[in-house]
Each structure stands twice: as structure tokens, then as C-alpha cells.
Motif scaffolding. Structure first.
Motif, mmCIF file in Angstrom:
data_model
loop_
_atom_site.group_PDB
_atom_site.id
_atom_site.type_symbol
_atom_site.label_atom_id
_atom_site.label_comp_id
_atom_site.label_asym_id
_atom_site.label_seq_id
_atom_site.Cartn_x
_atom_site.Cartn_y
_atom_site.Cartn_z
ATOM 1 N N GLU A 161 -0.369 12.967 5.226
ATOM 2 C CA GLU A 161 -0.342 11.786 6.085
ATOM 3 C C GLU A 161 -1.385 10.764 5.652
ATOM 4 O OE1 GLU A 161 -1.518 11.136 10.634
ATOM 5 O OE2 GLU A 161 0.321 12.317 10.427
ATOM 6 N N ASP A 162 -0.916 9.536 5.525
ATOM 7 C CA ASP A 162 -1.727 8.363 5.194
ATOM 8 C C ASP A 162 -2.214 8.315 3.740
ATOM 9 O OD1 ASP A 162 -1.475 6.997 7.545
ATOM 10 O OD2 ASP A 162 -3.274 7.845 8.452
ATOM 11 N N THR A 163 -2.215 9.426 3.026
ATOM 12 C CA THR A 163 -2.571 9.347 1.606
ATOM 13 C C THR A 163 -1.383 8.876 0.784
ATOM 14 O OG1 THR A 163 -1.993 11.659 1.162
ATOM 15 C CG2 THR A 163 -4.245 11.189 1.900
ATOM 16 N N LEU A 214 2.997 -0.208 10.874
ATOM 17 C CA LEU A 214 1.669 -0.670 11.251
ATOM 18 C C LEU A 214 0.581 -0.160 10.317
ATOM 19 C CD1 LEU A 214 1.853 -0.344 15.143
ATOM 20 C CD2 LEU A 214 2.351 -2.309 13.695
ATOM 21 N N GLY A 215 0.995 0.606 9.291
ATOM 22 C CA GLY A 215 0.024 0.984 8.275
ATOM 23 C C GLY A 215 -0.769 2.241 8.542
ATOM 24 N N PHE A 216 -0.404 3.062 9.530
ATOM 25 C CA PHE A 216 -1.115 4.318 9.721
ATOM 26 C C PHE A 216 -0.120 5.382 10.175
ATOM 27 C CE2 PHE A 216 -1.238 2.177 13.807
ATOM 28 C CZ PHE A 216 -0.928 3.184 14.711
ATOM 29 N N GLY A 217 -0.527 6.639 10.002
ATOM 30 C CA GLY A 217 0.359 7.751 10.336
ATOM 31 C C GLY A 217 1.575 7.820 9.433
ATOM 32 N N LEU A 218 1.430 7.432 8.168
ATOM 33 C CA LEU A 218 2.573 7.318 7.263
ATOM 34 C C LEU A 218 2.669 8.520 6.332
ATOM 35 C CD1 LEU A 218 2.159 3.553 6.263
ATOM 36 C CD2 LEU A 218 3.631 4.524 8.040
ATOM 37 N N THR A 219 3.895 8.965 6.110
ATOM 38 C CA THR A 219 4.179 10.085 5.218
ATOM 39 C C THR A 219 5.481 9.803 4.482
ATOM 40 O OG1 THR A 219 3.109 11.665 6.722
ATOM 41 C CG2 THR A 219 4.594 12.574 5.048
ATOM 42 N N TRP A 220 5.452 9.982 3.171
ATOM 43 C CA TRP A 220 6.687 9.900 2.389
ATOM 44 C C TRP A 220 7.408 11.244 2.447
ATOM 45 C CZ3 TRP A 220 9.235 5.853 0.939
ATOM 46 C CH2 TRP A 220 8.607 4.696 0.510
ATOM 47 N N TYR A 221 8.696 11.197 2.765
ATOM 48 C CA TYR A 221 9.550 12.381 2.690
ATOM 49 C C TYR A 221 10.547 12.178 1.559
ATOM 50 C CZ TYR A 221 8.001 14.698 6.984
ATOM 51 O OH TYR A 221 7.268 15.372 7.926
ATOM 52 N N TYR A 222 10.624 13.161 0.668
ATOM 53 C CA TYR A 222 11.560 13.133 -0.451
ATOM 54 C C TYR A 222 12.552 14.274 -0.289
ATOM 55 C CZ TYR A 222 8.416 9.917 -2.914
ATOM 56 O OH TYR A 222 7.644 8.846 -3.256
ATOM 57 N N TRP A 223 13.823 13.973 -0.592
ATOM 58 C CA TRP A 223 14.861 15.000 -0.564
ATOM 59 C C TRP A 223 15.563 15.026 -1.910
ATOM 60 C CZ3 TRP A 223 14.399 11.619 3.703
ATOM 61 C CH2 TRP A 223 13.821 12.210 4.840
ATOM 62 N N TYR A 245 0.816 -1.205 0.000
ATOM 63 C CA TYR A 245 0.000 0.000 0.000
ATOM 64 C C TYR A 245 0.853 1.261 0.000
ATOM 65 C CZ TYR A 245 0.988 -0.930 4.937
ATOM 66 O OH TYR A 245 1.622 -1.234 6.128
ATOM 67 N N SER A 246 2.137 1.136 0.367
ATOM 68 C CA SER A 246 3.026 2.299 0.355
ATOM 69 C C SER A 246 3.549 2.609 -1.038
ATOM 70 C CB SER A 246 4.213 2.059 1.303
ATOM 71 O OG SER A 246 3.779 1.808 2.624
ATOM 72 N N TYR A 247 3.303 1.731 -2.006
ATOM 73 C CA TYR A 247 3.882 1.876 -3.338
ATOM 74 C C TYR A 247 2.823 2.097 -4.415
ATOM 75 C CZ TYR A 247 8.359 0.383 -1.434
ATOM 76 O OH TYR A 247 9.529 0.312 -0.707
ATOM 77 N N THR A 248 1.627 2.490 -4.011
ATOM 78 C CA THR A 248 0.554 2.668 -4.987
ATOM 79 C C THR A 248 0.845 3.802 -5.970
ATOM 80 O OG1 THR A 248 -0.615 4.080 -3.399
ATOM 81 C CG2 THR A 248 -1.207 1.731 -3.456
ATOM 82 N N GLU A 249 1.657 4.779 -5.573
ATOM 83 C CA GLU A 249 1.951 5.911 -6.452
ATOM 84 C C GLU A 249 3.237 5.711 -7.245
ATOM 85 O OE1 GLU A 249 0.386 9.587 -6.474
ATOM 86 O OE2 GLU A 249 -1.105 8.000 -6.526
ATOM 87 N N ASP A 250 3.968 4.634 -6.970
ATOM 88 C CA ASP A 250 5.176 4.371 -7.745
ATOM 89 C C ASP A 250 4.829 4.014 -9.179
ATOM 90 O OD1 ASP A 250 6.585 4.816 -5.439
ATOM 91 O OD2 ASP A 250 7.876 3.058 -5.665
ATOM 92 N N CYS A 251 5.789 4.191 -10.060
ATOM 93 C CA CYS A 251 5.562 3.960 -11.483
ATOM 94 C C CYS A 251 5.699 2.479 -11.807
ATOM 95 C CB CYS A 251 6.567 4.782 -12.295
ATOM 96 S SG CYS A 251 6.447 4.529 -14.051
ATOM 97 N N PHE A 252 4.580 1.842 -12.180
ATOM 98 C CA PHE A 252 4.592 0.463 -12.659
ATOM 99 C C PHE A 252 3.990 0.356 -14.059
ATOM 100 C CE2 PHE A 252 4.296 0.010 -7.986
ATOM 101 C CZ PHE A 252 5.489 -0.658 -7.780
ATOM 102 N N SER A 253 3.737 1.486 -14.681
ATOM 103 C CA SER A 253 3.153 1.518 -16.015
ATOM 104 C C SER A 253 4.251 1.702 -17.046
ATOM 105 C CB SER A 253 2.119 2.640 -16.118
ATOM 106 O OG SER A 253 1.768 2.885 -17.449
ATOM 107 N N GLU A 254 4.184 0.908 -18.100
ATOM 108 C CA GLU A 254 5.183 1.014 -19.172
ATOM 109 C C GLU A 254 5.129 2.397 -19.819
ATOM 110 O OE1 GLU A 254 5.415 -0.599 -23.684
ATOM 111 O OE2 GLU A 254 4.737 -2.008 -22.166
#
Length: 536
Positions: free
Chosen positions: A479-481, A455-464, A341-350
Motif C-alpha cells: 500500500e502506497d509504495t 486522492l493519492g493515499f491508500g493506493l495499491t496496484w493489483y495485477y492479474w 506518482y502512480s506510474y513511477t515504476e512503469d517502464c520509460f527507459s529505452e
């Protein structure tokens, strides 16, 4: 049981008697004994391991065929060595989330490989599957091909281009199929006493539609080993819908006819029963002979393969290799400590991935010179390539010893922004190797090492995103989206500011100093080069 029927306005009547079911003639005991002898062969023939001849002979004898088609259906539902050899065992890597598939993956060792359908040209992953057991014909093909060592350049195997005749003894199969007509003799004697198609061989020059990436596939906690890439493998027909319909129909007919058979035989005199038993023993012996005389159905066993390097294959074949790498990347997310669920926005489309082919690569983002450098501004993130795709690309290409754990926090961002603050200013696209970490408040520890589960909640991706002059662009998802694609406000930060933020422990990640992400960035920049070679 007797029924009395009286006609209306009539004094006459007649009786109708339903015969009772009698099984005191030893048939059950005899059937149980012969089941031990012939049931395994019957099930194997039902699976089509001896082609059309064996398939027709599977139900010839009631002995050993008790529930053979039912057993086939049960075998397809519950994994066994027989089902593995007939149709293999694989799970869907498509876009639809499956709780059952994820549960199975958690209890399985790592996959033997991934499979893509070359006809799926949309690149959306609908035909991607992770394989835990190849069927016998496919396993035989892979066993004949040499392994490509982990650090060796990629080699692509395809069917050699020539007219190929499948191995198939048409005369034997025709004779054996016609021999099943002798079953009519049994019907006649008992009455007096009381398919797969055989195709004519024709030359084949076109390859199949399945692309296979097999070997010791990498995932977090396990580095990749040797690998094989085979394009255009012929699909196992037993995996197609007509076979499943045939098995279901056979199970219904055989189970129903078996019950009816014992019901009828229970009412017959002994000479009829003995004649029937004699025929069943004859069919049992002949079925065993057919099983051992017919060669295993592996018509492509002798077809030759050719080997070429990645640079020598066509652009269309390169796209198929890219799909295999994406399928492997998708497989890695299912067993990832971060959760798929953390990788739903990653690129898996050709199609989305090919955006990186035309984009200009920048090792650092250069902030436009101004009198007062901005502290924040807006960017539009178009796509992101994550650690699973990078590790899959490196393993497929054989260019690095880096493991999925080494690339755990690596990513490549593709984003655009206006080149100036003027109205209607044009946008410029940047592709920059970057660093990311998944921050969460689901665990109390301040410094959580990479590889830890969340645990699947309170998650945020940080990019640098690295900038020149010791500056960084920090981007955080809601958060969580965890949605990264779209417009985001980025903060301009210095090395000192990032070090202070890491040292505070509020992000709950493993980094404690800006030097940590600088080391990750160095690894990511090297991995990006190999990733772009795959897209070339």
C-alpha cells in the motif's frame, strides 16, 4: 547639492557640486510617444527575427528601445505570442518532478507534440519535452509536411541527403552591420557640442539533433488524431545558453545606459538635446527600414524532406521513434487521473524497454503440472509496460482505433521465476499481456469507474496474469509504495474466486465480474502485438 572639502593643515578649500536631475525638457513625453511607434519592432529585433543585422540595430535608437531587452526577459518569463514565435513554449518531461510544470500542464490544453534530443542515447528521458507552442521556424517546417491520418501506417520524415546552403544574404547583413558604425557620428557630434556573427555560407549535409512527434496527441479523455514524425530537425539557436546570456547582458546594459543617458541629458543645453533627438529619430527610421528590408530569419525554410515507412528506416532511427513514443507516454502520465506518482515504476527507459524485444511472448502463463497445484509462489518482476505506453505506441504506429481510455487497465508484465523447486534451478523469463487496476481506500464508493481521480493515499496496484485452465495469478503491491519491480508473492485464483472478490466491492475498482478483466485482456493482447511491432 554642494560639498565643502578642506585639506588637512591647510586653510584652502574647494567645492564640488553634483548636478541635479532635470527632466523638464520633454524627453519623457517624446520617448513615450516614440515607444508606441518602435518598441514592437525593437523587441522583435532583439529576439533575432531578422538575424545579425536586426540584432545590431535593435538598440541603435533610444526611442522605442526603452527597456526592450528588459521586455525580452519579461517575455521569456511570461508567455506571449512574441516569445512563442521566437523560442516556443515547452515543459520538461525529465526525471525530475516539477510542481511548477505540473501546475502549468493542468491549465493548458493538450500538447502539440513531444521533442527528444537524438544525442541523448541513454534513453533516460532527460531531454524529453512536451511542446505547447513551436517556434516559428519549426512550425513552418511542420506546416509543410503532410499529416499522417490516425489509422494510416507510420511515415517518418527526415532531411533529404544532399549538400544544402542555408538561405542567408551575407552581403546585406555585412552592409547593415557596418552601417551601425555611423553611430560614431552621433557620438562625435554630441561630444563636439558639449551580435550575432555573420557566418559564411557553407554546404551542410548533416541533419540536426531534434526529433519531433507532433499532432493531435492522445491522452485520457481525448483520442489521438493526425500525427507527424520528423527526425533530425535543426535546433533553434535562440534556445541555447549564449543567446540567453546576450539577452541578460543587453538588458543590464540598455537599462543602465538609459538611466545614465537621461541623467546626463538633463544637464545639457538645448542644442545638445535637439541634436540627440534628431539622431534618435534618424536611427528609429533606419531601424524600421532594416526590419522591413531584412527577410525573416528562417534559413532552413527551403530544405527538402524525404518520407519513409517505419520498416524502411534504420535501427538507430527506430530507436529514436521509440524514444518519442516513450516521451509521449511520459506526457500522458502528467495529466492522468491516477496521477503521475502512480506510474513511477512503469517502464520509460529505452534500455529497459528493449528487454521486451528479446523476451518470449506468452498469451497465458502455464503453471507447471504438479500433483498438488500451488496456491502461491514467488516471481521476480523485471519491468512493466503500462496503459500510457501502449496507447502511445498504438497512436504512433497508426494500427488501431483504441483510445487511452480503452487501454486504461491494460499492461504487459515481464517477470521471471525458477522452473522448478530444486536448488539452483534456472530461471525462465515470461512476457505476458495482463490486466491491472489501481485500488484505493481514499474514496468511500465500492465500485469506482475507470477514469476517476484518486486522492493519492491508500493506493495499491493489483495485477492479474492470465493462466491456462481458467486460472489467474494475482499480484498486489504494498500500500502506497506501488512498487512492482522486484520479488513478489503471487496468489493462484480461479474465475469464481475473482468474481467473488470483485463483487464484494472491497477493492474500490470498476470491475464487478471476472468477465470484465477478460474483455480488457482481449484488448491488451491486440495492443501488445502493435507494441512489439514498434520494438521490432
Amino acid at each position: 547639492m554642494t560639498f565643502f572639502v578642506i585639506a588637512a593643515n591647510s586653510t584652502s578649500s574647494f567645492t564640488f557640486t553634483v548636478p541635479s536631475i532635470t527632466l523638464n525638457n520633454g524627453l519623457l513625453e517624446l520617448t513615450a510617444l516614440t515607444t508606441l511607434i518602435g518598441s514592437g519592432i525593437a523587441v522583435s529585433l532583439c529576439f533575432g527575427t531578422r538575424g545579425s543585422a536586426g540584432l545590431a540595430w535593435a538598440p541603435m535608437s533610444a526611442f522605442g528601445t526603452v527597456g526592450s531587452y528588459v521586455l525580452v526577459l519579461l517575455t521569456l518569463s511570461f508567455r506571449s505570442s512574441t516569445s512563442d514565435g521566437a523560442i516556443g513554449m515547452e515543459l520538461d518531461l525529465g526525471v525530475t518532478w516539477s510542481a511548477r510544470a505540473n501546475s502549468v500542464r493542468k491549465h493548458m490544453d493538450r500538447a502539440l507534440g513531444v521533442v527528444c534530443d537524438a544525442r541523448d542515447r541513454e534513453g533516460a528521458g532527460k531531454s524529453w519535452r512536451d511542446v505547447y507552442a513551436f517556434d516559428l521556424p519549426t512550425a513552418a517546417i511542420l506546416s509543410r509536411l503532410p499529416d499522417t491520418k490516425p489509422e494510416a501506417p507510420l511515415r517518418i520524415f527526415t532531411y533529404a541527403k544532399y549538400d544544402f546552403l542555408r538561405k542567408h544574404d551575407t552581403r546585406f547583413h555585412m552592409f547593415t552591420l557596418l552601417a551601425t558604425l555611423t553611430k560614431l557620428a552621433e557620438i562625435y557630434v554630441l561630444w563636439m557640442l558639449g551580435n550575432e556573427f555573420v557566418l559564411k555560407r557553407r554546404p551542410e549535409s548533416e541533419p540536426g539533433n531534434l526529433d519531433i512527434l507532433a499532432g493531435q496527441v492522445p491522452r485520457v479523455g481525448q483520442e489521438g488524431g493526425s500525427r507527424k514524425v520528423v527526425l533530425g530537425v535543426a535546433e533553434n539557436p535562440r534556445r541555447l545558453l549564449p543567446w540567453k546570456i546576450m539577452w541578460a547582458t543587453g538588458a543590464f546594459i540598455c537599462a543602465g545606459s538609459l538611466v545614465f543617458l537621461y541623467f546626463v541629458l538633463g544637464q545639457q543645453p538645448n542644442e545638445v538635446v535637439f541634436a540627440w533627438v534628431g539622431f534618435q529619430l534618424l536611427w528609429l527610421v533606419l531601424r524600421i527600414l532594416v526590419y522591413h528590408l531584412a527577410e525573416p530569419e528562417d534559413p532552413l525554410i527551403n530544405r527538402s524532406f524525404s518520407s519513409r515507412s517505419f520498416q524502411e528506416i534504420s535501427d538507430e532511427m527506430k530507436l529514436r521513434v521509440i524514444r518519442l513514443a516513450l516521451a509521449l507516454s511520459k506526457y500522458q502520465t502528467h495529466g492522468h487521473p491516477r496521477g503521475d506518482y502512480s506510474y513511477t515504476e512503469d517502464c520509460f527507459s529505452e534500455k529497459q524497454l528493449l528487454l521486451f524485444r528479446t523476451a518470449s511472448r506468452y498469451p497465458h502463463y502455464q503453471i507447471p503440472p504438479t500433483t498438488a497445484p500451488p496456491t502461491s509462489f514467488k516471481v521476480n518482476v523485471m519491468a512493466v509496460v503500462g496503459d500510457t505506453t501502449l496507447s502511445s505506441a498504438l497512436w504512433v504506429m497508426g494500427k488501431s482505433k483504441l483510445t487511452p481510455m480503452d487501454l486504461y487497465d491494460c499492461c504487459i508484465l515481464l517477470f521471471s521465476m525458477h522452473v522448478s523447486a530444486l536448488p539452483n534451478a534456472p530461471r525462465k523469463t515470461f512476457m505476458v499481456p495482463s490486466v491491472r487496476a489501481l485500488s484505493g481506500r481514499s474514496l468511500p464508493s465500492h465500485f469506482i469507474p475507470k477514469g476517476s481521480s484518486n486522492l493519492g493515499f491508500g493506493l495499491t496496484w493489483y495485477y492479474w496474469i492470465p493462466c491456462e485452465g481458467g486460472l489467474w495469478l494475482e499480484l498486489a503491491t504494498e500500500e502506497d509504495t506501488m512498487r512492482i519491480v522486484g520479488d513478489h508473492q503471487v496468489q493462484v485464483m480461479t474465475d469464481e474466486q475473482l468474481t467473488a472478490k470483485f463483487a464484494a466491492g472491497t477493492l474500490n475498482i470498476g470491475c464487478t465480474h471476472v468477465d470484465d478483466i477478460k474483455q480488457i485482456l482481449k484488448i491488451c493482447q491486440g495492443a501488445t502485438q502493435t507494441f512489439l511491432e514498434l520494438l521490432s
